[in-house]
Write a protein that holds these residues in place. Sequence first.
Motif, mmCIF file in Angstrom:
data_model
loop_
_atom_site.group_PDB
_atom_site.id
_atom_site.type_symbol
_atom_site.label_atom_id
_atom_site.label_comp_id
_atom_site.label_asym_id
_atom_site.label_seq_id
_atom_site.Cartn_x
_atom_site.Cartn_y
_atom_site.Cartn_z
ATOM 1 N N UNK A 136 43.479 51.273 29.042
ATOM 2 C CA UNK A 136 44.226 52.395 28.470
ATOM 3 C C UNK A 136 44.409 52.209 26.962
ATOM 4 N N UNK A 137 44.688 50.996 26.547
ATOM 5 C CA UNK A 137 44.872 50.720 25.116
ATOM 6 C C UNK A 137 43.607 51.071 24.344
ATOM 7 N N UNK A 138 42.475 50.668 24.864
ATOM 8 C CA UNK A 138 41.212 50.984 24.193
ATOM 9 C C UNK A 138 40.956 52.486 24.158
ATOM 10 N N UNK A 139 41.220 53.161 25.262
ATOM 11 C CA UNK A 139 40.964 54.603 25.336
ATOM 12 C C UNK A 139 41.864 55.386 24.387
ATOM 13 N N UNK A 140 43.129 55.002 24.311
ATOM 14 C CA UNK A 140 44.104 55.755 23.519
ATOM 15 C C UNK A 140 43.940 55.496 22.023
ATOM 16 N N UNK A 141 43.697 54.243 21.661
ATOM 17 C CA UNK A 141 43.687 53.865 20.245
ATOM 18 C C UNK A 141 42.296 53.802 19.635
ATOM 19 N N UNK A 142 41.261 53.789 20.472
ATOM 20 C CA UNK A 142 39.912 53.624 19.948
ATOM 21 C C UNK A 142 39.541 52.170 19.696
ATOM 22 N N UNK A 143 40.427 51.257 20.082
ATOM 23 C CA UNK A 143 40.117 49.831 19.961
ATOM 24 C C UNK A 143 39.003 49.471 20.937
ATOM 25 N N UNK A 144 38.367 48.371 20.689
ATOM 26 C CA UNK A 144 37.308 47.893 21.577
ATOM 27 C C UNK A 144 37.585 46.445 21.968
ATOM 28 N N UNK A 145 38.802 46.209 22.424
ATOM 29 C CA UNK A 145 39.204 44.860 22.802
ATOM 30 C C UNK A 145 38.452 44.431 24.055
ATOM 31 N N UNK A 146 37.908 43.236 24.016
ATOM 32 C CA UNK A 146 37.205 42.668 25.162
ATOM 33 C C UNK A 146 37.893 41.371 25.571
ATOM 34 N N UNK A 147 37.840 41.089 26.864
ATOM 35 C CA UNK A 147 38.473 39.880 27.376
ATOM 36 C C UNK A 147 37.680 38.651 26.963
ATOM 37 N N UNK A 148 38.401 37.627 26.525
ATOM 38 C CA UNK A 148 37.747 36.355 26.211
ATOM 39 C C UNK A 148 37.092 35.770 27.456
ATOM 40 N N UNK A 149 37.768 35.918 28.596
ATOM 41 C CA UNK A 149 37.260 35.403 29.861
ATOM 42 C C UNK A 149 37.369 36.490 30.914
ATOM 43 N N UNK A 150 36.367 36.588 31.753
ATOM 44 C CA UNK A 150 36.330 37.639 32.762
ATOM 45 C C UNK A 150 37.560 37.627 33.657
ATOM 46 N N UNK A 151 38.064 36.444 34.006
ATOM 47 C CA UNK A 151 39.198 36.337 34.918
ATOM 48 C C UNK A 151 40.531 36.224 34.201
ATOM 49 N N UNK A 152 40.530 36.294 32.880
ATOM 50 C CA UNK A 152 41.756 36.136 32.117
ATOM 51 C C UNK A 152 42.041 34.681 31.823
ATOM 52 N N UNK A 153 43.045 34.443 30.995
ATOM 53 C CA UNK A 153 43.419 33.081 30.628
ATOM 54 C C UNK A 153 44.526 32.608 31.562
ATOM 55 N N UNK A 154 44.327 31.476 32.238
ATOM 56 C CA UNK A 154 45.310 31.016 33.221
ATOM 57 C C UNK A 154 46.510 30.334 32.580
ATOM 58 N N UNK A 155 47.523 30.144 33.393
ATOM 59 C CA UNK A 155 48.726 29.412 32.999
ATOM 60 C C UNK A 155 48.449 27.922 33.144
ATOM 61 N N UNK A 156 48.801 27.172 32.115
ATOM 62 C CA UNK A 156 48.654 25.719 32.161
ATOM 63 C C UNK A 156 49.880 25.120 31.500
ATOM 64 N N UNK A 157 50.740 24.496 32.305
ATOM 65 C CA UNK A 157 51.962 23.915 31.759
ATOM 66 C C UNK A 157 51.903 22.402 31.872
ATOM 67 N N UNK A 158 51.939 21.737 30.745
ATOM 68 C CA UNK A 158 51.946 20.289 30.758
ATOM 69 C C UNK A 158 52.424 19.740 29.440
ATOM 70 N N UNK A 159 53.073 20.616 28.651
ATOM 71 C CA UNK A 159 53.533 20.246 27.316
ATOM 72 C C UNK A 159 52.405 19.624 26.502
#
Length: 303
Positions: free
Chosen positions: A48-71
Motif C-alpha cells: 500500500x505504501x508503494x502504491x500510494x506514494x509511488x515509492x518502490x521499496x523492496x524487501x531486503x529479505x523475502x521472509x523479512x528480518x527476524x528477531x534476534x535478542x542476545x544483546x
Amino acid sequence: MKRLFCILFLVSIIIISAFSAASAEVERNPLLDVAFSAIEQDNIFQRRYNEITGAEVKSLFELGIPYFFGRQTDYTGTRLTNKDDLISKYPNYAVRKSLETTKFYRAEQFYIYGFDCSGFTRWIYVQCGYPMHVGLNDMCTKHSEREHHVFNGGTEWTSEAKKMPPYNELKDYLQVGDLLNTKQGARHIMMYIGTLSDYGFTAEEVPDLADYLDYPLVIHCGPSPFYGERFEKLIQENPELYGRCKTTNGGVEVSILGVPADKAPYHTHVQITDYDYFLIDNGNYMLTLRQIEGSTSFCWYRM
C-alpha cells in the motif's frame, strides 16, 4: 445501452479509485522507506505504501528480518551505520551465536541473525542519517530526555506526566517516526507509521476493524506469532546453510495499538505468549494487537 453501461462502469471505477486515493494520507518518508525494507516481501503495508506514494521499496529479505535478542554489540555504537553484519551473506541470512540466555534464546546456540527491538529502530534512524536514540530505560525515565516526550504515563509516573489522548485522536498529535517505548515486564520500542485509514483501508474492506481505522499502527521487531513457523521451514529446507540454527520467535511486523483483546476475532498461543489478531489482505496478514494499558511506564518519544 451496452456502451453506456461500460462508460458508467468505468466512471464508477475512477470515482472509487479517486476516493480511495484521497482518503489515504500516508506520504513518502525516508524512515518508512527503510522500515518497510525490513518486512517480508509483498507485505500489505509495504504494498500500500508503494502504491500510494509511488515509492518502490523492496524487501531486503523475502521472509523479512527476524528477531534476534542476545544483546549483540553489533547493534550498538558506530557499527549501526552499516548493514554488513546483517546482510553479510545476502541473499542468504547471516548466522550468529546468542551471547546470553533469555526467555526465548539460549546462550551458545546459533540463530538466524536479525534485530532486537531497539536495534531495529536505531538502524532505521541511522540509515536515514539521524543519530541513534538513547537506551530504552534512559529514554523513558531520564529527566534530560523528557523534553522529547510527546506523551508519557504508566503506574511508575507520579508527577510531570503528559497524559495521552484517546487512541483515535493520537493521529492528530503524532508524527511518522515517533517512537513508543513501553515497559510490561521488559521494555519494548515501536515506531509510529500512521493509521489504517492512511493506508487506504475502509470499513467495507476490513469490517472487523471499522471502529479502529484511526487507531495507531506501529512497526517493530519483537516476538510474533508467524515468524517461528516461517523460519523453521527455511531451516528445514536449507540444512547446509541453517542446519545448526534454532528458529526465531519473531521478527519485523506491523501491529495496531489500543484495540481491546476481546474485539479481535483470532487468538493463538506460541511458546509462552498469547497473541490476539485480525486477518486482513484476504487472510494473508495477521495484524496483531499491542497494548499500552498495563505498562508500568511508557513514553511517546520524538527524535
